[in-house]
Design an enzyme around this catalytic site. Structure first.
Site, mmCIF file in Angstrom:
data_model
loop_
_atom_site.group_PDB
_atom_site.id
_atom_site.type_symbol
_atom_site.label_atom_id
_atom_site.label_comp_id
_atom_site.label_asym_id
_atom_site.label_seq_id
_atom_site.Cartn_x
_atom_site.Cartn_y
_atom_site.Cartn_z
ATOM 1 C CG HIS A 155 -1.991 -0.972 1.099
ATOM 2 N ND1 HIS A 155 -1.934 -2.321 1.393
ATOM 3 C CD2 HIS A 155 -3.403 -0.868 0.885
ATOM 4 C CE1 HIS A 155 -3.110 -2.901 1.458
ATOM 5 N NE2 HIS A 155 -4.227 -1.863 0.803
ATOM 6 C CE LYS A 159 -3.894 -0.551 4.679
ATOM 7 N NZ LYS A 159 -5.107 0.010 5.157
HETATM 8 N N1 LIG Z 1 -12.583 -0.922 3.245
HETATM 9 C C1 LIG Z 1 -12.351 -0.492 2.067
HETATM 10 O O1 LIG Z 1 -12.536 -1.058 0.876
HETATM 11 C C2 LIG Z 1 -11.120 0.480 2.240
HETATM 12 C C3 LIG Z 1 -10.348 1.094 1.044
HETATM 13 C C4 LIG Z 1 -9.551 1.790 1.345
HETATM 14 C C5 LIG Z 1 -9.008 2.348 2.646
HETATM 15 N N2 LIG Z 1 -9.917 1.791 3.693
HETATM 16 C C6 LIG Z 1 -9.668 2.373 4.978
HETATM 17 O O2 LIG Z 1 -10.226 3.481 5.235
HETATM 18 C C7 LIG Z 1 -9.701 4.411 6.089
HETATM 19 C C8 LIG Z 1 -9.572 5.812 5.503
HETATM 20 O O3 LIG Z 1 -8.242 5.425 4.446
HETATM 21 P P1 LIG Z 1 -7.858 6.953 3.525
HETATM 22 O O4 LIG Z 1 -6.936 6.355 2.629
HETATM 23 O O5 LIG Z 1 -8.806 7.787 3.082
HETATM 24 O O6 LIG Z 1 -7.219 7.489 4.864
HETATM 25 P P2 LIG Z 1 -7.027 9.071 5.127
HETATM 26 O O7 LIG Z 1 -6.740 9.649 3.882
HETATM 27 O O8 LIG Z 1 -5.975 9.290 6.274
HETATM 28 O O9 LIG Z 1 -8.174 9.606 5.578
HETATM 29 C C9 LIG Z 1 -8.746 9.738 6.633
HETATM 30 C C10 LIG Z 1 -9.571 11.037 7.000
HETATM 31 O O10 LIG Z 1 -10.388 10.890 8.170
HETATM 32 C C11 LIG Z 1 -10.273 12.002 8.894
HETATM 33 N N3 LIG Z 1 -10.595 11.745 10.370
HETATM 34 C C12 LIG Z 1 -9.779 11.408 11.375
HETATM 35 N N4 LIG Z 1 -10.418 11.713 12.556
HETATM 36 C C13 LIG Z 1 -11.787 11.649 12.126
HETATM 37 C C14 LIG Z 1 -13.082 11.611 12.767
HETATM 38 N N5 LIG Z 1 -12.918 11.618 13.970
HETATM 39 N N6 LIG Z 1 -14.083 11.979 12.081
HETATM 40 C C15 LIG Z 1 -14.096 11.945 10.741
HETATM 41 N N7 LIG Z 1 -13.029 11.922 10.009
HETATM 42 C C16 LIG Z 1 -11.895 11.733 10.696
HETATM 43 C C17 LIG Z 1 -8.675 12.324 8.733
HETATM 44 O O11 LIG Z 1 -8.183 13.713 9.012
HETATM 45 P P3 LIG Z 1 -6.851 13.791 9.684
HETATM 46 O O12 LIG Z 1 -5.923 13.330 8.641
HETATM 47 O O13 LIG Z 1 -7.012 15.240 10.005
HETATM 48 O O14 LIG Z 1 -6.769 12.864 10.744
HETATM 49 C C18 LIG Z 1 -8.679 11.969 7.127
HETATM 50 O O15 LIG Z 1 -8.901 13.143 6.411
HETATM 51 C C19 LIG Z 1 -8.441 3.544 6.401
HETATM 52 O O16 LIG Z 1 -8.695 2.803 7.628
HETATM 53 C C20 LIG Z 1 -8.151 2.735 5.368
HETATM 54 O O17 LIG Z 1 -7.364 1.551 5.796
HETATM 55 C C21 LIG Z 1 -10.637 0.936 3.409
#
Ligand SMILES: NC(=O)c1ccc[n+]([C@@H]2O[C@H](COP(=O)([O-])OP(=O)(O)OC[C@H]3O[C@@H](n4cnc5c(N)ncnc54)[C@H](OP(=O)(O)O)[C@@H]3O)[C@@H](O)[C@H]2O)c1
Length: 245
Positions: A155, A159
């Site tokens: 990844h 991540k």
């Molecule tokens: N299930 C699936 O198919 C799938 C696919 C891809 C990713 N994911 C998962 O989805 C999650 C997000 O991935 P990503 O790549 O988008 O990560 P990311 O770019 O780090 O985005 C996460 C976002 O959530 C925000 N956040 C933090 N605390 C929060 C809260 N209390 N309420 C609402 N938003 C909040 C973060 O803000 P800050 O940066 O300011 O903390 C950030 O903007 C991860 O756990 C990843 O492993 C799952």
């Protein structure tokens, strides 16, 4: 429920959240009513469309939802899941949990809440990766203990969890009575969206099942599909297997 599904997205400023908003905006069955991030986030007050790289939607990024919604998709952090799970439980609204990396206590809380509201939790919302898990489970049974198994996942550097939720699910799927849980090798490198390979090998031959996500839209599309599916379900803890079968 209104004619169009009123969607809230938590993690609206993140890589996945922004794609869920962008695809949701072009889905005739969906209307975005809340784009949520943590308090104090630099994007609070900005338009969700603008943050997602599409025309303004008239929905501001906020830290607490004012609007009523029919379903929430959580793509934030484990602490974020806890916060939005509580909101959904209080409002008796379904939640799709895309976030990964929860610890045992957080998983127990998700299970507890699923007794009163519909919860779909999937470490991978893409169709292909879920089919990979099914194929890996079947192949492990067919090949038997004579073949060793190891999992490799890669990844992007941003991540937060390691190993990925998808690779943990893959390991669980192939472990069995005559096979211990296989080791997982993780790479955090460049801008890789998500790659998973399951290697099966005896002393004489090797077989590799692999999946590569080419775009986050595979997950975002799955999140919207899951949101629609979940709103007509009763309380319970669902996964993508339930949706796909
Ligand atoms: N299930 C699936 O198919 C799938 C696919 C891809 C990713 N994911 C998962 O989805 C999650 C997000 O991935 P990503 O790549 O988008 O990560 P990311 O770019 O780090 O985005 C996460 C976002 O959530 C925000 N956040 C933090 N605390 C929060 C809260 N209390 N309420 C609402 N938003 C909040 C973060 O803000 P800050 O940066 O300011 O903390 C950030 O903007 C991860 O756990 C990843 O492993 C799952």
């Amino acid at each position: 429920m209104s004619a169009r599904l009123r969607l809230a997205v938590a993690g609206a400023t993140g890589r996945l959240g922004r794609r869920i908003i962008a695809l949701g905006a072009s889905d005739a069955e969906i209307v975005l009513v809340a784009a949520l991030t943590r308090e104090g986030h630099a994007f609070v007050g900005r338009d969700a469309g603008e943050c997602a790289g599409i025309p303004p939607l008239g929905v501001a990024i906020e830290a607490s939802p004012r609007a009523a919604f029919d379903v929430l998709v959580d793509a934030s952090t484990p602490a974020g899941t806890e916060r939005w799970l509580e909101t959904c439980s209080e409002r008796h609204v379904p939640i799709v949990i895309a976030t990964t990396g929860h610890d045992a206590r957080e998983l127990a809380e998700i299970e507890r809440c699923s007794r009163t509201i519909p919860v779909l939790k999937a470490s991978n919302l893409g169709v292909g990766a879920n089919l990979l898990r099914r194929m890996a489970r079947d192949l492990a049974r067919t090949l038997g203990a004579g073949f060793g198994v190891e999992i490799v996942e890669a990844h992007h550097r941003g991540k937060r969890d390691r190993p990925s939720g998808t690779s943990i699910d893959l390991a669980r799927a192939v472990e069995g009575a005559d096979r211990p849980r296989p080791p997982i090798h993780s790479l955090r490198i460049g801008a890789v969206v998500g790659e998973h390979s399951v290697h099966f090998a005896s002393d004489e031959e090797e077989l590799v099942l692999s999946h590569r996500a080419l775009s986050r839209d595979a997950f975002a599309r799955g999140a919207l599909r899951a949101a629609k599916w979940l709103t007509v379900r009763g309380p319970g803890l669902y996964d993508m297997d339930a949706l796909l079968s």
